[in-house]
Write a protein that holds these residues in place. Structure first.
Motif, PDB file in Angstrom:
ATOM      1  N   SER A   1       0.836  -1.192   0.000  1.00 18.13           N
ATOM      2  CA  SER A   1       0.000   0.000   0.000  1.00 18.13           C
ATOM      3  C   SER A   1       0.875   1.248   0.000  1.00 18.13           C
ATOM      4  N   ARG A   2       0.277   2.380  -0.225  1.00 22.03           N
ATOM      5  CA  ARG A   2       1.021   3.646  -0.202  1.00 22.03           C
ATOM      6  C   ARG A   2       1.649   3.872   1.165  1.00 22.03           C
ATOM      7  N   LEU A   3       0.897   3.584   2.229  1.00 25.21           N
ATOM      8  CA  LEU A   3       1.421   3.767   3.581  1.00 25.21           C
ATOM      9  C   LEU A   3       2.603   2.835   3.835  1.00 25.21           C
ATOM     10  N   GLU A   4       2.514   1.582   3.385  1.00 28.19           N
ATOM     11  CA  GLU A   4       3.606   0.632   3.580  1.00 28.19           C
ATOM     12  C   GLU A   4       4.860   1.058   2.813  1.00 28.19           C
ATOM     13  N   LEU A   5       4.679   1.613   1.612  1.00 23.10           N
ATOM     14  CA  LEU A   5       5.810   2.117   0.852  1.00 23.10           C
ATOM     15  C   LEU A   5       6.476   3.298   1.571  1.00 23.10           C
ATOM     16  N   GLU A   6       5.660   4.169   2.154  1.00 24.43           N
ATOM     17  CA  GLU A   6       6.199   5.311   2.897  1.00 24.43           C
ATOM     18  C   GLU A   6       7.015   4.833   4.098  1.00 24.43           C
ATOM     19  N   GLN A   7       6.502   3.833   4.808  1.00 26.21           N
ATOM     20  CA  GLN A   7       7.221   3.299   5.972  1.00 26.21           C
ATOM     21  C   GLN A   7       8.537   2.652   5.556  1.00 26.21           C
ATOM     22  N   LEU A   8       8.530   1.940   4.426  1.00 29.07           N
ATOM     23  CA  LEU A   8       9.744   1.306   3.934  1.00 29.07           C
ATOM     24  C   LEU A   8      10.777   2.351   3.526  1.00 29.07           C
ATOM     25  N   ALA A   9      10.309   3.427   2.900  1.00 31.58           N
ATOM     26  CA  ALA A   9      11.215   4.505   2.500  1.00 31.58           C
ATOM     27  C   ALA A   9      11.906   5.108   3.709  1.00 31.58           C
ATOM     28  N   LEU A  10      11.154   5.415   4.752  1.00 27.55           N
ATOM     29  CA  LEU A  10      11.727   6.044   5.936  1.00 27.55           C
ATOM     30  C   LEU A  10      12.618   5.082   6.718  1.00 27.55           C
ATOM     31  N   ALA A  11      12.309   3.779   6.656  1.00 28.19           N
ATOM     32  CA  ALA A  11      13.146   2.789   7.345  1.00 28.19           C
ATOM     33  C   ALA A  11      14.538   2.726   6.733  1.00 28.19           C
ATOM     34  N   GLY A  12      14.667   3.137   5.473  1.00 27.18           N
ATOM     35  CA  GLY A  12      15.961   3.117   4.806  1.00 27.18           C
ATOM     36  C   GLY A  12      16.570   4.492   4.641  1.00 27.18           C
ATOM     37  N   ALA A  13      16.137   5.450   5.457  1.00 27.86           N
ATOM     38  CA  ALA A  13      16.648   6.822   5.353  1.00 27.86           C
ATOM     39  C   ALA A  13      17.086   7.319   6.723  1.00 27.86           C
ATOM     40  N   GLU A  14      17.778   8.454   6.744  1.00 21.67           N
ATOM     41  CA  GLU A  14      18.243   9.044   7.999  1.00 21.67           C
ATOM     42  C   GLU A  14      18.292  10.560   7.862  1.00 21.67           C
ATOM     43  N   GLN A  15      18.167  11.232   9.001  1.00 21.12           N
ATOM     44  CA  GLN A  15      18.348  12.683   9.024  1.00 21.12           C
ATOM     45  C   GLN A  15      19.794  12.982   9.369  1.00 21.12           C
ATOM     46  N   LEU A  16      20.437  13.817   8.574  1.00 26.16           N
ATOM     47  CA  LEU A  16      21.838  14.148   8.748  1.00 26.16           C
ATOM     48  C   LEU A  16      22.015  15.264   9.775  1.00 26.16           C
ATOM     49  N   PRO A  17      23.220  15.426  10.315  1.00 25.44           N
ATOM     50  CA  PRO A  17      23.456  16.500  11.293  1.00 25.44           C
ATOM     51  C   PRO A  17      23.072  17.888  10.774  1.00 25.44           C
TER      52      PRO A  17
END
Length: 289
Positions: free
Chosen positions: A182-198
C-alpha cells in the motif's frame, strides 16, 4: 558487541554489529532458539534489512533469525575506497555466519539470492539449507541490466541530500517498481531506509558507489549450482518480471533434489508482497529437513 533496541509493529529485533575488512556491519536479530535452526536473511541490491520485517518474526518459532545489511547498505558502514559487489558481499555473509557460530539456513532475495548461491557453493560446510527467493542463476535479463546500468551512470557519485522526510517518501521507488504494498507501507519502507543528517537534511542509507562495482571487480562467472548438495528451496514470485518460470525450472533441474515453489500474489519483491506465504513456504521446507 554493540547493540540497541529497535521497536517495530510486529516484534522488537535487536540492532547488532560486527566487523569485517575493517568495516562495521549491521544486522537485525529477532532472537529465537539457535539450537533448532539459525536463519540468515540477505536483502537485494539497494535494499536493507527491513525488506524482511514481516517475514522474520514468523520464523522465530523455528530458530534464531537475523538479517544482514551488506556493506554500503542500511546501517552498515560504507567501504572506502569502494569495494562492493558479490565477492565483497560473500565476505560479509561468511564473516557473519562465522560470528554466529552455527550452520545456517541461508535465505537470499534478489541480489542476496545470488550471493547466497555463491556462499553455498564456496562454503557448503557453513550451510544447513539454502533458500533462493526470486533470484536468477547468473545475471538478470539483458533489458533489466541495461536499465540498471543507466541508473548507475545517472546516480553515481555523492549521495543526494533531500530537504525533508516528505521528500524522501516522494523520491523513493522500488526497482522493479511492481508491488502489492500500500502507499502507507511504501512510505514506511522509504523512511526505514533513510536518515536525518546532522545538517538537518535527509538522505537514504545507501552508498551510490555500490552500483558501480563492475568497473572495479569486472564480470563474475556463474556459481556451479549443480554441485550443491544441501537441501535447497527455490521461491519465485507468481508475477515476477525478473525471474521467468523457464529460468527457475532450469535452476530446479540443475540443483538435484531442490524444491521449487511459486509464491502467489507476489511480484519480484516477494518478502514485501506476500510475507505470510513466503514464511509459510520456508517453514514447510524447514519442517522436512
Amino acid at each position: 558487541m554493540a547493540h540497541e533496541q529497535a521497536a517495530t509493529v510486529v516484534s522488537e529485533p535487536t540492532h547488532r554489529y560486527f566487523e569485517v575488512d575493517g568495516l562495521k556491519l549491521h544486522y537485525l536479530d529477532w532472537g529465537g532458539e539457535q539450537e533448532r535452526h539459525t536463519f540468515v536473511l540477505l536483502h537485494g541490491g539497494g535494499a536493507h534489512v527491513h525488506w524482511w520485517d514481516s517475514v522474520a518474526p514468523l520464523l522465530t518459532p523455528y530458530g534464531r533469525v537475523v538479517a544482514l545489511d551488506f556493506r554500503g547498505h542500511g546501517r552498515s558502514q560504507w567501504s572506502r575506497p569502494p569495494s562492493y559487489g558479490p565477492p565483497a558481499y560473500m565476505n560479509d555473509t561468511r564473516a557473519l555466519i562465522e560470528s554466529l557460530g552455527a550452520r545456517v539456513i541461508l535465505v537470499g532475495h534478489s541480489m542476496g539470492g545470488a550471493v547466497a548461491q555463491w556462499v553455498a557453493v564456496t562454503h557448503p560446510e557453513m550451510i544447513e539449507a539454502l533458500i533462493v527467493v526470486d533470484a536468477p542463476h547468473g545475471p538478470p535479463p539483458l533489458m533489466r541490466r541495461l536499465m540498471w546500468r543507466w541508473r548507475r551512470r545517472s546516480h553515481g557519485g555523492k549521495r543526494p541530500e533531500l530537504r525533508s522526510a516528505h521528500d524522501v517518501i516522494k523520491k523513493f521507488r522500488l526497482s522493479p517498481p511492481e508491488t502489492n504494498l500500500s502507499r502507507l507501507e511504501l512510505e514506511q519502507l522509504a523512511l526505514a531506509g533513510a536518515e536525518q543528517l546532522p545538517s538537518g537534511a535527509w538522505a537514504f542509507r545507501f552508498d551510490p558507489e555500490t552500483r558501480a562495482w563492475r568497473k572495479n571487480r569486472g564480470r563474475m562467472t556463474k556459481p556451479k549450482i549443480k554441485n550443491l548438495k544441501m537441501p535447497t528451496l527455490l521461491l519465485r514470485g507468481e508475477h515476477s518480471g525478473l525471474v521467468s518460470p523457464r529460468h527457475v525450472k532450469r535452476m530446479n533441474r540443475k540443483i538435484k533434489g531442490s524444491v521449487l515453489k511459486e509464491i502467489p500474489r507476489a511480484y519480484h519483491h516477494v518478502p514485501l508482497d506476500n510475507p505470510a506465504d513466503t514464511a509459510a513456504a520456508i517453514i514447510e521446507f524447514v519442517d522436512k529437513l
